[in-house]
Design an enzyme around this catalytic site. Structure first.
Site, PDB file in Angstrom:
ATOM      1  N   CYS B 132      79.732  23.473  -9.590  1.00 35.59           N
ATOM      2  CA  CYS B 132      78.276  23.326  -9.686  1.00 35.59           C
ATOM      3  C   CYS B 132      77.830  21.957  -9.205  1.00 35.59           C
ATOM      4  O   CYS B 132      78.538  20.974  -9.340  1.00 35.59           O
ATOM      5  CB  CYS B 132      77.830  23.467 -11.137  1.00 35.59           C
ATOM      6  SG  CYS B 132      78.520  24.886 -11.898  1.00 35.59           S
ATOM      7  N   GLY B 245      92.475  34.955  -6.590  1.00 39.11           N
ATOM      8  CA  GLY B 245      91.857  35.130  -5.283  1.00 39.11           C
ATOM      9  C   GLY B 245      92.443  36.322  -4.551  1.00 39.11           C
ATOM     10  O   GLY B 245      93.511  36.238  -3.953  1.00 39.11           O
TER      11      GLY B 245
END
Lengths: 267, 318
Positions: B132, B245
């Site tokens: 973020c 992933g």
């Protein structure tokens, strides 16, 4: 009783062209057929279980349901739907469902008016099947671009509900929109005003907004079925979030796809 | 058949097995409870939680891409208080470890979240999303700067008594340098990787396919990037790594362990098949038994012993 959801292999029992770029896919899947309610949907996929492509499953409203069979209406618009349209009877397909919250037909409604545009006919057809078993008078108002995009009238007549058709180009039925059919119906039914009339709509958003506005004007009980791009279909990914008139986030796949019209288009 | 021990520890965090579900792909757990065996997971990592509720990004938020998908959900979540009141009670009842994924827009926010979640019954660890932007630092992402990544990780670690995993962003020039700094922050381990920044545009209209324009790419398309990240970091940093992933089947999970991961997270593949994570554990365990191994942890790291030198991390073709 809360619904039990399944992700099972289902046998394809029929694949049929029913309108231009529109295929009806019939799947034998008792676990879902036993429970699914009008307005609910399923996710199909993985479409190619041994490959990673296409990666995501595809949502489809249940179009009809009988015995251990569910029927889906597939609009052939892209790669995934093209693959689906090329399946043949006897093949298997993974199906996840039943999903979402369907139509809440009010007990005691005297008139059921179902207004569908284009592929929005898909969940309304099953709702019409359901309503035709109730005592209430049911009418299906159905519009499409042209006569080739309409489902066959034989299929629709078999539903046993009152039917009116419209096409944008006038090639079948009324020359105009499904919303016009609703205005015509209201004009012919002076006694159908207020909460005794239940109105359900599914189709392009503009059409649903117009239909909801007409319904609000006559104080009908109105529900709308939304479409959204979604990844999981079960309320986990927040990919299909929509914001209601008060700005509250709702998951189209979980709180919907059917919502009271007031939540979507305002009171 | 050999009896295979699947248990492991990541610092103080004890797991029954190395297969978790990744943050953002499993809601708060209950969403998938009837579609797979939640209790067969090693851990559930929750949807990211912030101090205050977040609305997220405008729709559309997902789009399918080759062998994967883009999402721009934008960290929509009900905020930590609603999480504690409405979501945690259900999570307390399940067997797997519960790892709460947290994010903030200042270092102080991360610390306050960690304090609020510390000591709550049913929470076993935190996973810190450092992708973020830091509003105080002009919007630079915590995860893209080694010093900021260190500061936020160290602040969370000292703000609570819970084991802390730091989920690193692959959208950086030198992940190893960042991982090395984070390793000194007193955290239990790293989660590698978060989504790759990506975009899709409608060729007809020229408009982005996502409401937010840019999103995060996940799915098998990113797996080679994730494997490389795990491999490089494990070679350079002495800290447990959780690989994530593009896992869709057990072989993919074992590939991560060969790269050095001690555990894995199944992400968007759950959307395709809710039972993916269950199948990954079953397949991995059977494979370990077939190899005559006594634990799934023995599947780790062989790629490093067998590998050709890659330590200079040259660009291919350079």
């Amino acid at each position: 009783m809360p619904m039990k959801r399944f992700h099972n292999r289902a046998k394809i029992v029929q694949v049929e062209d029913v309108a231009r770029d529109t295929v009806r896919l019939c799947l034998q899947v008792a676990e879902i057929a036993d429970q699914v309610e009008p307005g609910q949907f399923v996710m199909l996929g993985p479409l190619a279980p041994d490959s990673h492509d296409p990666f995501l499953n595809r949502p489809f409203s249940v179009h009809a349901c009988h015995d251990d069979i569910i029927e889906l209406l597939i609009g052939v618009v892209g790669r995934g739907s093209r693959m689906l349209s090329e399946f043949v009877p006897g093949q298997d397909l993974y199906v996840l469902g039943p999903l979402g919250s369907g139509f809440q037909v009010p007990a005691g409604a005297k008139h059921m008016v179902l207004v569908g545009g284009g592929l929005g006919i898909a969940p309304l057809f099953y709702l019409a099947q359901h309503c035709s078993r109730l005592a209430a008078k049911t009418v299906l108002l159905y519009g499409a671009g042209n006569s080739e995009q309409l489902l066959s009238t034989v299929t629709l007549t078999d539903l046993g509900v009152e039917l009116a058709l419209a096409t944008d180009d006038g090639s079948a039925g009324h020359h105009g929109h499904a919303g016009d059919l609703l205005l015509n119906w209201i004009a012919a039914q002076p006694e159908a005003r207020g909460r005794d009339t239940y109105l359900a709509t599914c189709g392009p958003e503009k059409m649903m907004a117009a239909v909801a506005a007409i319904g609000r004007e006559h104080d009908f009980q109105v529900e709308v079925s939304l479409e959204a791009r979604m990844a999981c279909g079960v309320g986990a990914c927040l990919g299909c979030t929509a914001f209601d008139v008060q700005g509250k986030a709702v998951r189209v796949c979980h709180e919907g796809p059917v919502f009271p019209a007031g939540e979507v288009f305002g009171p | 058949m050999t009896k295979v021990n699947t248990a492991l520890s990541i610092g103080e965090l004890k797991l029954a097995n190395p297969v978790m579900v990744a943050s953002g792909t499993f809601g708060f757990g209950e969403e998938y409870a009837d579609l797979m065996d939640v209790n067969a997971l090693g851990a559930v990592v929750t949807k990211g939680v912030s101090l205050e509720a977040r609305r997220g990004n405008p729709p559309p938020r997902t789009i399918e891409t080759p062998a994967g998908m883009l999402n721009s959900v934008g960290l929509e979540n009900p905020g930590v208080e609603v999480f504690l009141r409405d979501k945690l009670p259900w999570l307390r009842k399940i067997k797997p470890a519960v790892i709460v994924n947290i994010f903030g827009s200042t270092i102080e926010e991360y610390g306050r979240l960690a304090q609020r979640l510390d000591g709550q019954e049913g929470i076993d660890a935190l996973e810190v999303n450092i992708s973020c932007p830091n509003v105080k630092q002009g919007g630079i992402a915590f995860g893209s700067d080694a010093d900021l990544a260190y500061q936020v990780s160290a602040h969370v670690a000292k703000s609570c008594h819970l084991p802390v995993l730091v989920k690193c962003s692959p959208n950086v020039t030198d992940l190893v340098a960042i991982a090395k700094r984070v390793a000194d922050a007193g955290v239990a381990g790293l989660t590698l990787i978060n989504t790759l920044r990506g975009m899709a545009i409608d060729y007809r209209t020229g408009r982005p396919m996502l409401g937010n324009g840019i999103g995060g790419l996940s799915g098998p398309a990113i797996r080679p990037v994730a494997i490389r990240a795990v491999f490089e970091v494990c070679a350079a940093v002495d800290l447990p790594v959780v690989g994530c992933g593009g896992i869709v089947q057990w072989q993919d999970a074992v590939e991560f362990m060969r790269a050095g991961a001690c555990a894995v997270q199944v992400g968007s593949a759950t959307f395709r098949n809710p039972k993916t994570a269950n199948g990954v554990l079953a397949g991995m365990t059977a494979f370990a038994a077939e190899q005559g191994l006594h634990s799934t942890q023995s599947l780790m790291v062989t790629a490093h012993a067998k590998s050709v030198p890659t330590g200079d991390r040259k660009e291919p073709g350079a």
